[in-house]
Design a protein around this motif. Sequence first.
Motif, PDB file in Angstrom:
ATOM      1  N   TYR A  88      26.983  45.030  41.489  1.00  0.00           N
ATOM      2  CA  TYR A  88      28.225  43.923  41.712  1.00  0.00           C
ATOM      3  C   TYR A  88      27.543  42.572  41.005  1.00  0.00           C
ATOM      4  O   TYR A  88      26.430  42.159  41.551  1.00  0.00           O
ATOM      5  CB  TYR A  88      28.053  44.209  42.814  1.00  0.00           C
ATOM      6  CG  TYR A  88      28.746  45.651  43.587  1.00  0.00           C
ATOM      7  CD1 TYR A  88      30.328  46.162  44.019  1.00  0.00           C
ATOM      8  CD2 TYR A  88      27.851  45.988  43.935  1.00  0.00           C
ATOM      9  CE1 TYR A  88      30.269  46.715  44.491  1.00  0.00           C
ATOM     10  CE2 TYR A  88      28.524  48.135  44.174  1.00  0.00           C
ATOM     11  CZ  TYR A  88      30.181  47.583  44.798  1.00  0.00           C
ATOM     12  OH  TYR A  88      30.720  49.262  44.802  1.00  0.00           O
ATOM     13  N   SER A  92      30.026  36.369  43.715  1.00  0.00           N
ATOM     14  CA  SER A  92      31.520  36.240  44.602  1.00  0.00           C
ATOM     15  C   SER A  92      30.455  36.654  46.177  1.00  0.00           C
ATOM     16  O   SER A  92      31.090  36.254  47.340  1.00  0.00           O
ATOM     17  CB  SER A  92      32.003  37.706  44.520  1.00  0.00           C
ATOM     18  OG  SER A  92      32.293  37.390  43.010  1.00  0.00           O
ATOM     19  N   GLY A 110      33.903  43.351  49.304  1.00  0.00           N
ATOM     20  CA  GLY A 110      34.207  43.349  47.954  1.00  0.00           C
ATOM     21  C   GLY A 110      35.311  44.226  47.424  1.00  0.00           C
ATOM     22  O   GLY A 110      34.721  44.841  46.653  1.00  0.00           O
ATOM     23  N   ILE A 192      36.617  40.991  43.349  1.00  0.00           N
ATOM     24  CA  ILE A 192      34.677  40.271  42.841  1.00  0.00           C
ATOM     25  C   ILE A 192      35.006  41.477  41.713  1.00  0.00           C
ATOM     26  O   ILE A 192      36.132  42.229  41.313  1.00  0.00           O
ATOM     27  CB  ILE A 192      33.888  41.670  43.792  1.00  0.00           C
ATOM     28  CG1 ILE A 192      33.772  42.842  44.055  1.00  0.00           C
ATOM     29  CG2 ILE A 192      33.018  40.311  45.571  1.00  0.00           C
ATOM     30  CD1 ILE A 192      32.692  43.500  44.451  1.00  0.00           C
TER      31      ILE A 192
END
Length: 313
Positions: A88, A92, A110, A192
């Motif tokens: 990830y 974001s 997310g 994301i």
Amino acid sequence: MDQIAILIPCYNESKTIQKVVEDSKRALPEAKIYVYDNNSSDETAQIAESAGAIVRHEYQQGKGNVIRRMFREIDAECYVMIDGDDTYPMESAPAMVDKVLHYNADMVVGDRLSSTYFTENKRPFHNFGNTVVRSSINNLFKCDVKDIMTGMRAFSYNFVKSFPVLSEGFEIETEMTIHAVDHNMQIENEIIEYRDRPEGSVSKLSTYSDGIKVLGTIGRLYKNYKPFGFFGIIALALVAIAAILFFPIFGAYLQTGEVLRFPTLIVSGFVAMASMISFFTGLMLSNSAKDSRRQFEITLNQLEYQKKNEKNL
């Protein structure tokens, strides 16, 4: 109380944890970064500490156990939870934090599935499983959460301190989502990007066993949070079985004036009784669930008062 706390649950993530901690520092330099090591056999804890994270330990194995420990020990106005596998991008995170701190969001999801997940993820059964889980929860609980199983989320203080962690493993994400939906907490989706694990990094998720656990968790929580719907479905199924057994006997009785299959008639009667029991069970448990929601609202008010007091200290 911290303003922003970044929570990173880890188990054998020595290949990626340094980058995750460094990315977290760049994205949210004002945040405190906590890495919770879950009995890693590699150097995850040492590398995280060298990178500047606050390292703590949870000795009960399982992601749910780690999250229970994190939520219990850390006080913050906003929490960002992210996996330690570098799948990830932390770019974001500021937008997710903003939704918690300035727009009253209790949980920001997310959302990988609306961007790159299906192209980046190399495990087709995971793609299928995410779709099934998302569809099941959105249909059963009448919501529109875009990504149920994502490992990147932001939370408010009220959510973290009111969430009863019951799951021990990867089904914890499902439990979080259903808890927020059922208690009418404000959920926001933030799209994301997702990238697959770097070479040499191994997923701890078992496609089949963990998938079965997740589906079992959905069923269990539907029973707990929506008992009238759950037991109503059982009641309808039992009524249908009773009718299938009864009507042929009743039709023969109208033609001949005799009951030709007493054992089947008795079974039909017992199934119909079980249907009524299931219906009234759902009705009573539904009232209990409403009382639980009322108590939850009182708990939220108490938490808000407690948070204001801690900020003023």
